[in-house]
Design an enzyme around this catalytic site. Structure first.
Site, PDB file in Angstrom:
ATOM      1  CG  HIS A 256       4.947  -0.263 -12.170  1.00  0.00           C
ATOM      2  ND1 HIS A 256       5.443  -1.517 -11.911  1.00  0.00           N
ATOM      3  CD2 HIS A 256       4.355  -0.336 -13.388  1.00  0.00           C
ATOM      4  CE1 HIS A 256       5.172  -2.306 -12.938  1.00  0.00           C
ATOM      5  NE2 HIS A 256       4.502  -1.619 -13.840  1.00  0.00           N
ATOM      6  CG  ASP A 307      -1.294   2.713 -18.283  1.00  0.00           C
ATOM      7  OD1 ASP A 307      -1.355   2.335 -19.468  1.00  0.00           O
ATOM      8  OD2 ASP A 307      -1.499   1.964 -17.316  1.00  0.00           O
TER       9      ASP A 307
HETATM   10  C1  LIG Z   1       0.196  -0.967 -17.211  1.00  0.00           C
HETATM   11  C2  LIG Z   1      -0.006  -0.822 -15.797  1.00  0.00           C
HETATM   12  O1  LIG Z   1      -0.757  -1.571 -15.235  1.00  0.00           O
HETATM   13  S1  LIG Z   1       0.900   0.341 -14.954  1.00  0.00           S
HETATM   14  C3  LIG Z   1      -0.109   0.788 -13.572  1.00  0.00           C
HETATM   15  C4  LIG Z   1      -1.314   1.561 -14.003  1.00  0.00           C
HETATM   16  N1  LIG Z   1      -2.150   1.997 -12.859  1.00  0.00           N
HETATM   17  C5  LIG Z   1      -2.173   3.272 -12.452  1.00  0.00           C
HETATM   18  O2  LIG Z   1      -1.536   4.156 -12.990  1.00  0.00           O
HETATM   19  C6  LIG Z   1      -3.121   3.554 -11.305  1.00  0.00           C
HETATM   20  C7  LIG Z   1      -2.480   4.428 -10.236  1.00  0.00           C
HETATM   21  N2  LIG Z   1      -1.465   3.671  -9.526  1.00  0.00           N
HETATM   22  C8  LIG Z   1      -1.788   2.787  -8.555  1.00  0.00           C
HETATM   23  O3  LIG Z   1      -2.946   2.600  -8.212  1.00  0.00           O
HETATM   24  C9  LIG Z   1      -0.668   1.982  -7.901  1.00  0.00           C
HETATM   25  O4  LIG Z   1       0.544   2.711  -7.931  1.00  0.00           O
HETATM   26  C10 LIG Z   1      -0.465   0.615  -8.575  1.00  0.00           C
HETATM   27  C11 LIG Z   1      -1.808  -0.155  -8.595  1.00  0.00           C
HETATM   28  C12 LIG Z   1       0.037   0.762  -9.978  1.00  0.00           C
HETATM   29  C13 LIG Z   1       0.558  -0.188  -7.763  1.00  0.00           C
HETATM   30  O5  LIG Z   1      -0.043  -0.479  -6.571  1.00  0.00           O
HETATM   31  P1  LIG Z   1       0.682  -1.105  -5.308  1.00  0.00           P
HETATM   32  O6  LIG Z   1       1.968  -1.701  -5.643  1.00  0.00           O
HETATM   33  O7  LIG Z   1      -0.326  -1.975  -4.655  1.00  0.00           O
HETATM   34  O8  LIG Z   1       0.980   0.165  -4.436  1.00  0.00           O
HETATM   35  P2  LIG Z   1       0.013   0.753  -3.356  1.00  0.00           P
HETATM   36  O9  LIG Z   1      -1.332   1.035  -3.941  1.00  0.00           O
HETATM   37  O10 LIG Z   1       0.066  -0.153  -2.151  1.00  0.00           O
HETATM   38  O11 LIG Z   1       0.733   2.116  -3.062  1.00  0.00           O
HETATM   39  C14 LIG Z   1       1.714   2.333  -2.058  1.00  0.00           C
HETATM   40  C15 LIG Z   1       1.502   3.727  -1.498  1.00  0.00           C
HETATM   41  O12 LIG Z   1       1.652   4.705  -2.532  1.00  0.00           O
HETATM   42  C16 LIG Z   1       0.420   5.372  -2.757  1.00  0.00           C
HETATM   43  N3  LIG Z   1       0.204   5.460  -4.206  1.00  0.00           N
HETATM   44  C17 LIG Z   1       0.490   4.513  -5.122  1.00  0.00           C
HETATM   45  N4  LIG Z   1       0.141   4.940  -6.336  1.00  0.00           N
HETATM   46  C18 LIG Z   1      -0.383   6.152  -6.168  1.00  0.00           C
HETATM   47  C19 LIG Z   1      -0.925   7.083  -7.062  1.00  0.00           C
HETATM   48  N5  LIG Z   1      -0.986   6.824  -8.356  1.00  0.00           N
HETATM   49  N6  LIG Z   1      -1.387   8.259  -6.565  1.00  0.00           N
HETATM   50  C20 LIG Z   1      -1.309   8.524  -5.234  1.00  0.00           C
HETATM   51  N7  LIG Z   1      -0.808   7.671  -4.346  1.00  0.00           N
HETATM   52  C21 LIG Z   1      -0.356   6.498  -4.810  1.00  0.00           C
HETATM   53  C22 LIG Z   1      -0.649   4.503  -2.111  1.00  0.00           C
HETATM   54  O13 LIG Z   1      -1.781   5.247  -1.743  1.00  0.00           O
HETATM   55  C23 LIG Z   1       0.101   3.940  -0.944  1.00  0.00           C
HETATM   56  O14 LIG Z   1       0.196   4.915   0.055  1.00  0.00           O
HETATM   57  P3  LIG Z   1       0.097   4.514   1.611  1.00  0.00           P
HETATM   58  O15 LIG Z   1       1.270   3.613   1.847  1.00  0.00           O
HETATM   59  O16 LIG Z   1       0.154   5.836   2.298  1.00  0.00           O
HETATM   60  O17 LIG Z   1      -1.207   3.807   1.753  1.00  0.00           O
HETATM   61  O1  LIG Z   2       3.604  -4.979 -14.728  1.00  0.00           O
HETATM   62  C1  LIG Z   2       2.614  -4.440 -14.211  1.00  0.00           C
HETATM   63  O2  LIG Z   2       2.294  -4.584 -13.016  1.00  0.00           O
HETATM   64  C2  LIG Z   2       1.732  -3.593 -15.029  1.00  0.00           C
HETATM   65  C3  LIG Z   2       1.953  -3.676 -16.492  1.00  0.00           C
HETATM   66  O3  LIG Z   2       1.349  -4.447 -17.184  1.00  0.00           O
HETATM   67  C4  LIG Z   2       2.957  -2.802 -17.080  1.00  0.00           C
HETATM   68  O4  LIG Z   2       3.562  -2.005 -16.376  1.00  0.00           O
HETATM   69  O5  LIG Z   2       3.150  -2.882 -18.324  1.00  0.00           O
END
Ligand SMILES: CC(=O)SCCNC(=O)CCNC(=O)[C@H](O)C(C)(C)COP(=O)(O)OP(=O)(O)OC[C@H]1O[C@@H](n2cnc3c(N)ncnc32)[C@H](O)[C@@H]1OP(=O)(O)O
Ligand SMILES: O=C([O-])CC(=O)C(=O)O
Length: 370
Positions: A256, A307
């Site tokens: 997150h 999620d």
């Molecule tokens: C309601 C919502 O929107 S909640 C979020 C729902 N999205 C997901 O579940 C998708 C999976 N998760 C992700 O893609 C990310 O954790 C996000 C998009 C939620 C947050 O992204 P950011 O804050 O940009 O974190 P970022 O992608 O830079 O991750 C930081 C590090 O952790 C890793 N990482 C983050 N999430 C994950 C994951 N789910 N699986 C594996 N590695 C991950 C990244 O690869 C990165 O590694 P690195 O530093 O070696 O490159």
């Molecule tokens: O806050 C965020 O980045 C993603 C989101 O909508 C949640 O976690 O409910």
């Protein structure tokens, strides 16, 4: 001028709707744990829009307004019927919500009174659109809202055509409470940017739905279930996740942008996943989820987000996988509308700058010389 990738950590607005401080989420100052245990989704809608919990009379008025405005225009139902077979459910929702504006005479009225009324209309009609979409593709006719006092109960009835059971209503209601608002998440930000140009609320919600659809945001709940189905068995969780991590693939439902020590909503959904699994005699999805959770947490230090366990909750409620993100939209419409109303109240165009990294001092070359 230097840019922060993904605007991480940038404070882009003030807001009095929800806050995340030291990993604690509140709506209007009330802890999400308190709301998850005690509030209904309709109380949360009122809280987000009007800044306080409703009295009994105020709650009944909101419930009756939601029911009064629940009819989806016939023309929009006709459009849903005309969509190509097999279209993406969030694309269908986005298109249908955009179309709602065409059948609302007050769509472009920006007065506060009209905007609150349109927020009610959107909150009331979005569940009906999703249920109609799901029924039409199965060759069934859409069902009108039965006019219960609960958004969750009305939606389940409209989806199945049958009176929903108490357990399913309570579970969905709690999921709606948990997903309702989340500060300046991507879709809420998109909604605020959109209406800050002084366009209408339908445009704002349409932008938000398009933004929620992506798998890095709301689309992750559907992606989690696709992953669990692909894994197939509890025994296959460890090799599957290890393989994915080795290939540097993301595990959906983990990580997150704001929570680094865990999402406070996940434990509620985890508990629901267990209780519903136990009740229905199918703990497979829960057990696979727990195994994946333990592994990803220990190997990567990443915790499940909102999620992750919602996927097994909705599956146990027998909701089709591609309706998970639309259900997220039913809930988040309450938060989007609250933010849109707040943006209109104290508006300024949202227009940041970009740090230019392209070529400089270039000259136009006539096409014959290129
Ligand atoms: C309601 C919502 O929107 S909640 C979020 C729902 N999205 C997901 O579940 C998708 C999976 N998760 C992700 O893609 C990310 O954790 C996000 C998009 C939620 C947050 O992204 P950011 O804050 O940009 O974190 P970022 O992608 O830079 O991750 C930081 C590090 O952790 C890793 N990482 C983050 N999430 C994950 C994951 N789910 N699986 C594996 N590695 C991950 C990244 O690869 C990165 O590694 P690195 O530093 O070696 O490159
Ligand atoms: O806050 C965020 O980045 C993603 C989101 O909508 C949640 O976690 O409910």
């Amino acid at each position: 001028m230097s840019a922060t990738k993904g605007l991480e950590g940038i404070v882009a607005t003030t807001s009095s709707i929800s806050s995340i401080v030291d990993g604690v989420l509140t709506y209007r100052g009330i802890d999400i744990d308190d709301l998850a245990e005690n509030a209904t989704f309709e109380e949360v809608i009122y809280l987000l829009w009007f800044g306080k919990l409703p009295t009994q009379t105020e709650l009944e008025k909101l419930q009756s307004d939601l029911n009064a405005y629940s009819k989806v225009p016939d023309a929009v139902i006709a459009q849903l019927k005309a969509f190509p077979k097999g279209v993406n459910s969030m694309a269908a929702l986005r298109t249908a919500v955009s179309a709602l504006a065409l059948y609302d005479d007050e769509a472009n009225d920006l007065s506060q009174e009209s905007n609150v009324r349109k927020a009610i209309k959107l909150q009331a009609q979005i569940p009906g659109i999703i249920a109609a979409f799901a029924r039409i593709r199965e060759g069934k006719e859409p069902v009108a809202s039965p006019g219960y006092s609960s958004v969750a109960a009305n939606f389940l009835y409209q989806l199945t055509g049958n009176e929903p059971d108490k357990v399913a209503i309570e579970a969905l209601d709690k999921a709606l409470v948990l997903h309702a608002d989340h500060e300046l998440n991507a879709s809420t930000f998109a909604a605020r940017v959109t209406v800050a140009t002084l366009t209408d609320i339908y445009s704002g919600i349409t932008s938000a739905i398009g933004t929620l659809k992506g798998p890095l945001h709301g689309g992750a709940n559907e992606a989690v279930m696709a992953m669990l189905e692909e894994i197939g068995t509890v025994e296959n969780v460890v090799p599957y996740i290890n393989d994915k991590l080795e290939r540097k693939d993301k595990i959906m439902g983990f990580g997150h942008r704001v929570y680094k020590n865990g999402d406070p909503r996940a434990k509620h959904l985890q508990k629901m996943s267990y209780e519903l699994g136990k009740l229905t005699g199918n703990l497979k999805w829960y057990e696979m989820s727990i195994k994946a959770d333990e592994l990803v947490t220990s190997l990567k230090g990443l915790k499940p987000n909102v999620d992750f366990y919602s996927a097994s909750v909705y599956t146990t409620l027998e909701i089709p996988r591609d309706l998970f993100t639309p259900i997220f939209a039913i809930s988040r419409t309450s938060g989007w509308a609250a933010h849109i109303l707040e943006q209109y109240e104290n508006n300024r165009l949202i227009r940041p700058r970009a740090e230019y990294t392209g070529p400089v001092n270039q000259k136009y070359i006539p096409i014959s010389e290129r």
